[in-house]
Design a protein around this motif. Structure first.
Motif, PDB file in Angstrom:
ATOM      1  N   UNK A 129       4.902  15.512 100.684  1.00 20.53           N
ATOM      2  CA  UNK A 129       5.527  16.215  99.554  1.00 20.53           C
ATOM      3  C   UNK A 129       6.137  17.536 100.016  1.00 20.53           C
ATOM      4  N   UNK A 130       5.442  18.218 100.906  1.00 16.48           N
ATOM      5  CA  UNK A 130       5.948  19.485 101.426  1.00 16.48           C
ATOM      6  C   UNK A 130       7.253  19.263 102.197  1.00 16.48           C
ATOM      7  N   UNK A 131       7.307  18.229 103.040  1.00 19.97           N
ATOM      8  CA  UNK A 131       8.514  17.953 103.813  1.00 19.97           C
ATOM      9  C   UNK A 131       9.659  17.505 102.904  1.00 19.97           C
ATOM     10  N   UNK A 132       9.344  16.690 101.904  1.00 16.75           N
ATOM     11  CA  UNK A 132      10.386  16.224 100.984  1.00 16.75           C
ATOM     12  C   UNK A 132      11.007  17.372 100.201  1.00 16.75           C
ATOM     13  N   UNK A 133      10.261  18.437 100.020  1.00 15.29           N
ATOM     14  CA  UNK A 133      10.754  19.566  99.218  1.00 15.29           C
ATOM     15  C   UNK A 133      11.938  20.255  99.875  1.00 15.29           C
ATOM     16  N   UNK A 134      12.075  20.112 101.204  1.00 19.12           N
ATOM     17  CA  UNK A 134      13.183  20.766 101.893  1.00 19.12           C
ATOM     18  C   UNK A 134      13.210  22.249 101.601  1.00 19.12           C
ATOM     19  N   UNK A 135      14.357  22.730 101.109  1.00 18.63           N
ATOM     20  CA  UNK A 135      14.489  24.142 100.770  1.00 18.63           C
ATOM     21  C   UNK A 135      14.362  24.410  99.290  1.00 18.63           C
ATOM     22  N   UNK A 136      13.730  23.491  98.555  1.00 14.50           N
ATOM     23  CA  UNK A 136      13.653  23.629  97.101  1.00 14.50           C
ATOM     24  C   UNK A 136      12.485  24.497  96.643  1.00 14.50           C
ATOM     25  N   UNK A 137      11.633  24.913  97.583  1.00 11.95           N
ATOM     26  CA  UNK A 137      10.488  25.745  97.210  1.00 11.95           C
ATOM     27  C   UNK A 137      10.296  26.882  98.204  1.00 11.95           C
ATOM     28  N   UNK A 138       9.747  27.990  97.724  1.00 14.16           N
ATOM     29  CA  UNK A 138       9.384  29.136  98.551  1.00 14.16           C
ATOM     30  C   UNK A 138       8.122  28.795  99.338  1.00 14.16           C
ATOM     31  N   UNK A 139       7.936  29.477 100.478  1.00 11.08           N
ATOM     32  CA  UNK A 139       6.775  29.143 101.325  1.00 11.08           C
ATOM     33  C   UNK A 139       5.462  29.301 100.571  1.00 11.08           C
ATOM     34  N   UNK A 140       5.402  30.208  99.617  1.00 13.49           N
ATOM     35  CA  UNK A 140       4.162  30.411  98.851  1.00 13.49           C
ATOM     36  C   UNK A 140       3.838  29.168  98.014  1.00 13.49           C
ATOM     37  N   UNK A 141       4.881  28.585  97.385  1.00 12.92           N
ATOM     38  CA  UNK A 141       4.692  27.360  96.597  1.00 12.92           C
ATOM     39  C   UNK A 141       4.314  26.173  97.479  1.00 12.92           C
ATOM     40  N   UNK A 177      14.343  33.266 103.475  1.00 16.43           N
ATOM     41  CA  UNK A 177      13.589  33.336 102.226  1.00 16.43           C
ATOM     42  C   UNK A 177      12.155  33.810 102.486  1.00 16.43           C
ATOM     43  N   UNK A 178      12.058  34.844 103.308  1.00 15.77           N
ATOM     44  CA  UNK A 178      10.742  35.373 103.653  1.00 15.77           C
ATOM     45  C   UNK A 178      10.785  36.893 103.532  1.00 15.77           C
ATOM     46  N   UNK A 179       9.672  37.459 103.110  1.00 16.59           N
ATOM     47  CA  UNK A 179       9.596  38.891 102.888  1.00 16.59           C
ATOM     48  C   UNK A 179       9.468  39.633 104.217  1.00 16.59           C
ATOM     49  N   UNK A 180      10.154  40.772 104.378  1.00 21.50           N
ATOM     50  CA  UNK A 180      10.067  41.532 105.640  1.00 21.50           C
ATOM     51  C   UNK A 180       8.641  41.885 106.026  1.00 21.50           C
ATOM     52  N   UNK A 181       7.815  42.207 105.017  1.00 19.41           N
ATOM     53  CA  UNK A 181       6.440  42.596 105.326  1.00 19.41           C
ATOM     54  C   UNK A 181       5.620  41.432 105.884  1.00 19.41           C
ATOM     55  N   UNK A 182       5.988  40.188 105.495  1.00 23.70           N
ATOM     56  CA  UNK A 182       5.296  39.005 106.042  1.00 23.70           C
ATOM     57  C   UNK A 182       5.636  38.859 107.525  1.00 23.70           C
ATOM     58  N   UNK A 183       6.917  39.032 107.860  1.00 20.47           N
ATOM     59  CA  UNK A 183       7.335  38.943 109.263  1.00 20.47           C
ATOM     60  C   UNK A 183       6.702  40.064 110.073  1.00 20.47           C
ATOM     61  N   UNK A 184       6.660  41.264 109.490  1.00 15.18           N
ATOM     62  CA  UNK A 184       6.057  42.395 110.199  1.00 15.18           C
ATOM     63  C   UNK A 184       4.577  42.158 110.445  1.00 15.18           C
ATOM     64  N   UNK A 185       3.887  41.577 109.440  1.00 12.49           N
ATOM     65  CA  UNK A 185       2.459  41.272 109.608  1.00 12.49           C
ATOM     66  C   UNK A 185       2.248  40.253 110.724  1.00 12.49           C
ATOM     67  N   UNK A 186       3.130  39.246 110.787  1.00  9.72           N
ATOM     68  CA  UNK A 186       3.070  38.253 111.868  1.00  9.72           C
ATOM     69  C   UNK A 186       3.292  38.937 113.209  1.00  9.72           C
ATOM     70  N   UNK A 246      16.229  23.679 104.975  1.00  4.83           N
ATOM     71  CA  UNK A 246      14.973  24.423 104.971  1.00  4.83           C
ATOM     72  C   UNK A 246      15.141  25.755 105.696  1.00  4.83           C
ATOM     73  N   UNK A 247      14.638  26.851 105.140  1.00  7.22           N
ATOM     74  CA  UNK A 247      14.677  28.116 105.886  1.00  7.22           C
ATOM     75  C   UNK A 247      14.050  27.949 107.269  1.00  7.22           C
ATOM     76  N   UNK A 248      14.533  28.713 108.235  1.00  7.62           N
ATOM     77  CA  UNK A 248      14.085  28.539 109.617  1.00  7.62           C
ATOM     78  C   UNK A 248      12.570  28.648 109.768  1.00  7.62           C
TER      79      UNK A 248
END
Length: 608
Positions: free
Chosen positions: A562-574, A272-281, A421-423
């Motif tokens: 709260x972030x950990x409890x969210x699991x995979x229910x939210x995108x990394x931006x949220x 659940x991550x954009x290719x351009x984000x991975x490329x920037x990393x 959760x996404x990797x």
């Protein structure tokens, strides 16, 4: 994140129950999953699964697009229950297998379970295919009509992201059935690695014990370990090359049929991550190689008093570092104190891992190498596997895997579909747990030499997590691209490996003959292609998070939980928004890398 063990209190006859140096080491009690491989509960669940899958197909196949919101919710919840039962069965079979991969009975049990679950669940393949055929406007209408259904939107959004790459129902069922063949190649890799014997100074070791020699104070032992690794991997390189050729080709065929534009696309979608984000990393880390790894290893070369570093010096202890064994009790106390210092809720969640048989720590013949935290299913609890040898770095590994465990426990409340959760985000709590442990140890240190050792150790860990994993990612990108042009010889793969190693490690290293084969033992390349960038993503994210914690500690813990409890229910931006962070901003990655640079600055200042 994988699987493993036996019924009862789980003591294998050939497995040491701790030792006199480390203290008693915990072993798994898998009875929370099933009492035994022949338990009636296991047969009951297999029978239920077979029937539930048939009934689900009868009730819903060909009808998903026409369901109202309430009936679609019923279908999703029934599917989720099927996932939970299948996951429980496979968690048990897998965990038993990984604890003793050389046992034919465990291998057969896992294989049989895998085949049954695959056959039973094949009729369900239609479900996600038909979900993706719901028109976007109708999908949004359904979500608006039922709040319980709308809760599943994040998971459904990730499923629907595969819509452009979906094949016909018949082909998808065929590929589902063929999955057991790909799994067999993975097991061949696991069993080959676990069955290798390395002989150093007359002592027979498994791969974990041999890799451990690369961190020995004695340079001759490190060299002996490295050369023995090279010898044994070299003798088996044709098998490893065959595994990589086959699994890479299998992926290429899948990607081609699905119309995926790159070999990495599937991983980006599942993360659940954009290719351009991975490329920037990736670009930020590669550009920083000279400021990070090249610079640090030049410092280390001076500390070791060497003209040139050899590969067996990369993880060598520093000369001023005292050789000592960290007992299991001491490791537990160190990590738990660090967790408690951040928030007592962390220790409350972590305590059962130590007291209820949720950790398997000892190094045992035939046990899978490495370490992991397997979440199993949300109605049970995670299990942690370690190969604990009493090294100071093993303490950090415990902190890392326990962080995963805490995360998985907290996210379990989301249920089967939303807890995963996404990797890229799955490494957040693990790396944060390491950072808490490191900072605690650093704060308690007054001796300058000890501070330098701690800082250097943390820098090395961060380089291994960021630089090395991005080099691994580049290796995979080149490997998959080259395989599209035809079969790769072992020499071809060796050459790709060396091209990224030299670039990432820098000019201070020389490479012994045989190092070119060291790609062969990295399990992620086989099990989870392109997984590795998630480590660098997680490290950069945690560095930015920890900086936010230092800048504004008030209320941070609640936001973190709260972030950990969210699991995979939210995108990394949220998830990052409450902290004022945004991973889509290229400057975000510079913040994380800057923390590593500051540590290296401090180390260099100690030399003046």
């Amino acid at each position: 994140m994988t699987k493993l063990h036996d019924p009862q209190p789980l003591f294998d006859a050939n497995a040491p129950h701790g030792d006199r140096d480390l203290g008693p080491l915990p072993e798994w009690d898998l009875t929370d999953l099933y009492p035994a491989p022949d338990a009636p509960e296991l047969k009951r669940d297999l029978d239920w699964l077979e029937d539930a899958c048939k009934r689900f197909a009868t009730d819903f196949e060909g009808k998903i697009a026409d369901l109202d919101a309430e009936t679609l919710l019923e279908a999703i919840q029934r599917h989720e229950r099927i996932e939970a039962v299948a996951g429980r069965i496979m968690s048990y079979a897998g965990l038993r297998y990984y604890q003793l991969t050389t046992d034919p009975a465990r291998t057969k049990f896992l294989s049989d379970a895998q085949e049954k679950v695959t056959v039973y669940t094949t009729p369900l393949v239609f479900f996600t295919l038909e979900l993706n055929r719901i028109e976007d406007t109708h999908f949004e209408t359904l979500m608006g009509e039922n709040s319980d259904l709308a809760r599943y939107r994040p998971a459904l959004r990730r499923i629907r992201a595969m819509k452009p790459y979906q094949l016909s129902d018949e082909l998808e069922k065929f590929l589902h059935d063929m999955g057991v063949v790909g799994d067999a190649w993975e097991r061949l890799f696991d069993e080959t690695i676990a069955g290798l014997t390395f002989t150093v100074d007359g002592e027979d070791l498994n791969i974990e014990g041999t890799l451990n020699l690369l961190t020995d104070h004695d340079r001759a032992k490190r060299e002996a370990g490295a050369r023995e690794l090279a010898r044994v991997l070299g003798e088996n390189i044709r098998t490893f090359a065959r595994v990589h050729n086959t699994t890479t080709k299998e992926k290429e065929i899948m990607d081609r049929w699905r119309g995926m534009p790159t070999p990495q696309t599937g991983r980006h979608l599942s993360n659940d991550v954009e290719p351009e984000v991975v490329q920037a990393l990736r670009d930020a880390v590669v550009e920083a190689y000279p400021r990070l790894s090249h610079r640090y290893y030049e410092l280390k070369r001076k500390w070791l008093g060497l003209d040139t570093m050899q590969v067996w010096d990369r993880n060598a202890p520093l000369p001023m570092e005292q050789t000592r064994t960290v007992t299991w009790d001491e490791a537990r106390e160190t990590v738990m104190n660090a967790y408690a210092g951040f928030d007592p809720r962390m220790t409350e969640i972590a305590t059962p891992f130590f007291e209820k048989g949720w950790i398997d720590a000892a190094v045992k013949p035939g046990k899978a190498p490495g370490a992991f935290a397997h979440p199993t299913v949300t109605e049970v609890h995670p299990y942690i596997m370690l190969n604990y040898l009493g090294k100071p770095r093993d303490v950090m590994t415990l902190a890392h895997e326990l962080g995963h465990g805490v995360h998985q426990v907290l996210a379990a409340g989301q249920g089967e579909m939303l807890s995963s959760t996404p990797l890229t985000l799955a490494e957040t709590a693990s790396v944060f747990g390491e950072m808490l442990t490191f900072r605690r140890m650093l704060a308690n240190t007054t001796d300058p030499a000890e501070r330098r050792v701690l800082l250097a150790g943390k820098v090395e860990d961060m380089i291994n997590t960021v630089v090395r994993q991005i080099a691994f990612y580049d290796f995979e990108c080149k490997l998959h691209e080259a395989r599209r042009g035809g079969e790769l010889t072992p020499d071809d793969i060796n050459a790709i490996w060396m091209s990224v190693q030299a670039e990432s490690l820098g000019p201070t290293f020389e490479y012994m003959e045989g190092y070119e084969t060291f790609w062969a033992y990295v399990p992620h390349f086989v099990h989870t292609p392109f997984y590795v960038y998630a480590y660098a993503f997680g490290d950069g994210l945690v560095n930015a998070l920890y900086a936010a914690y230092e800048e504004a500690p008030e209320g941070f813990q609640d936001k973190y939980f709260d972030m950990l409890r969210a699991g995979g229910s939210k995108h990394h931006k949220e998830l990052l928004e409450p902290f004022g962070l945004d991973a889509t901003d290229p400057a975000f990655w510079q913040k994380g890398l800057a923390m590593i640079e500051r540590f290296i600055d401090e180390l260099e200042a100690m030399e003046e």
